[in-house]
Design an enzyme around this catalytic site. Structure first.
Site, PDB file in Angstrom:
ATOM      1  N   HIS A  98      44.336  40.962  41.697  1.00 38.89           N
ATOM      2  CA  HIS A  98      45.286  39.957  41.226  1.00 38.89           C
ATOM      3  C   HIS A  98      44.605  38.620  40.932  1.00 38.89           C
ATOM      4  CE1 HIS A  98      47.620  42.802  43.757  1.00 38.89           C
ATOM      5  NE2 HIS A  98      48.429  42.742  42.715  1.00 38.89           N
TER       6      HIS A  98
ATOM      7  N   SER B 205      53.392  43.688  40.725  1.00 38.26           N
ATOM      8  CA  SER B 205      52.893  42.647  41.634  1.00 38.26           C
ATOM      9  C   SER B 205      52.600  41.326  40.946  1.00 38.26           C
ATOM     10  CB  SER B 205      51.630  43.140  42.351  1.00 38.26           C
ATOM     11  OG  SER B 205      50.630  43.514  41.414  1.00 38.26           O
TER      12      SER B 205
ATOM     13  N   ASP C   1      42.311  38.347  44.862  1.00 38.08           N
ATOM     14  CA  ASP C   1      41.796  39.522  45.560  1.00 38.08           C
ATOM     15  C   ASP C   1      41.130  40.410  44.522  1.00 38.08           C
ATOM     16  OD1 ASP C   1      43.885  40.860  44.262  1.00 38.08           O
ATOM     17  OD2 ASP C   1      45.141  40.999  46.051  1.00 38.08           O
TER      18      ASP C   1
END
Length: 320
Positions: A298, A37, A295
């Site tokens: 991340h 990610s 978040d």
């Protein structure tokens, strides 16, 4: 510490042994990225997985305020690196169904949020494994040859910057599911072997300039602090060299101009990721630049920029 240092050394030996340094005025034709990610710019958007972020407030600081499938408030390292080496301001996701052949020329990212070196990681998350990313890379090279010729494909393989960013999800999630098979040392060795094998396979396919990011200080991200508290999650999880900058940012946020390091901007920032980070959550902060994390897992766009600015020139100078 010993496990991580061995792991990092094994990977870098493979990378540097196969890298041929270019002249000072050499240009980099493309950026090719594999991983998770941290580098995903939208490959998960059309997958049957819960690990998606193509909805607000993700992307609120992205140009135009669009949620593109990047796990951040704005651009992610694949974009920032592409810009820094003079290619483009954003790096397209290979799985974007609207990509045209010419969109492939400056590179793509195959990265898929939630994946890792351990095949079980991608299976659990229903995302694209790094090994399947290699298959897509073969397809990518075939497309380059078909549309632009063998010489262009050769140029991309020999002179592009290839970047591999994985293992964080293996360490944060899958290790616990594999505890019946591995202790921490043996799982670290398994991931080390997998990382080296991946780089070797990538090199066999023609890649010459390969950079490998090791795992983030996983035990320090807000989600891990919340779920595991003070449980012993050190060793392989915390102190891997490539992310010394991020670890230092977490420990000394004011040094880098940040105000908050122990929670993310989105929602309450402790257990807020993917669909839990949504536009209905009234607690999302107004100034994400003050936060190291967007978040609960991340980093924010600004934190990514600090990391890229601190690391890229140092490592690129070894091969370009």
């Amino acid at each position: 510490m010993k496990i991580q240092i061995i792991w990092l050394t094994l990977v870098l030996i493979v990378v540097e042994a196969n890298a041929v340094k270019q002249g000072k005025n050499a240009t980099i034709p493309a950026l090719i990225v594999f991983g998770d990610s941290i580098m995903d710019t939208g490959n998960n958007n059309n997958l049957p997985t819960l690990l998606k972020c193509n909805f607000p407030p993700y992307g609120k600081d992205y140009p135009g305020g669009f949620a593109t499938g990047r796990f951040s408030d704005g651009r992610v390292p694949s974009d920032l690196i592409a810009e820094k080496i003079g290619l483009a301001k954003t790096l397209p996701a290979y799985m974007n169904p609207y990509l045209k052949p010419e969109d492939l020329l400056k590179g793509v990212t195959f990265a898929s949020g939630g994946t890792g070196y351990d095949p079980l990681t991608a299976k659990i998350m229903s995302v694209i494994s790094v090994w399947d990313q290699l298959i897509y890379f073969k397809e990518y090279i075939s497309k380059i040859k078909r549309h632009f010729g063998e010489e262009k494909a050769k140029d991309i393989l020999e002179h592009s910057f290839f970047l591999v960013v994985s293992s964080s999800n293996d360490l944060a999630h899958t290790y616990l599911a594999q505890a019946h098979r591995y202790d921490r040392t043996s799982y670290a060795n398994f991931l080390a072997d997998s990382a080296v094998h991946f780089v070797r396979e990538l090199h066999k396919l023609g890649a010459q300039k390969i950079g490998v990011f090791s795992a983030v200080p996983v035990g320090c991200v807000p989600l891990q602090r919340t779920v595991f508290g003070d449980k012993e999650l050190d060793g392989v999880i915390l102190y891997i060299n490539v992310y010394d900058t991020l670890f230092d940012m977490i420990q000394h946020p004011k040094k880098y101009g940040f105000e908050v390091a122990d929670r993310g901007c989105c929602g309450k920032g402790l257990l807020t990721i993917s669909y839990l980070c949504n536009s209905l959550n009234q607690f999302t902060c107004s100034n994400s630049s003050a936060y190291i994390f967007w978040d609960s897992y991340h980093p924010s766009k600004r934190a990514y920029q600090v990391i890229v600015d601190n690391l890229l020139d140092k490592y690129l100078s070894k091969v370009y």
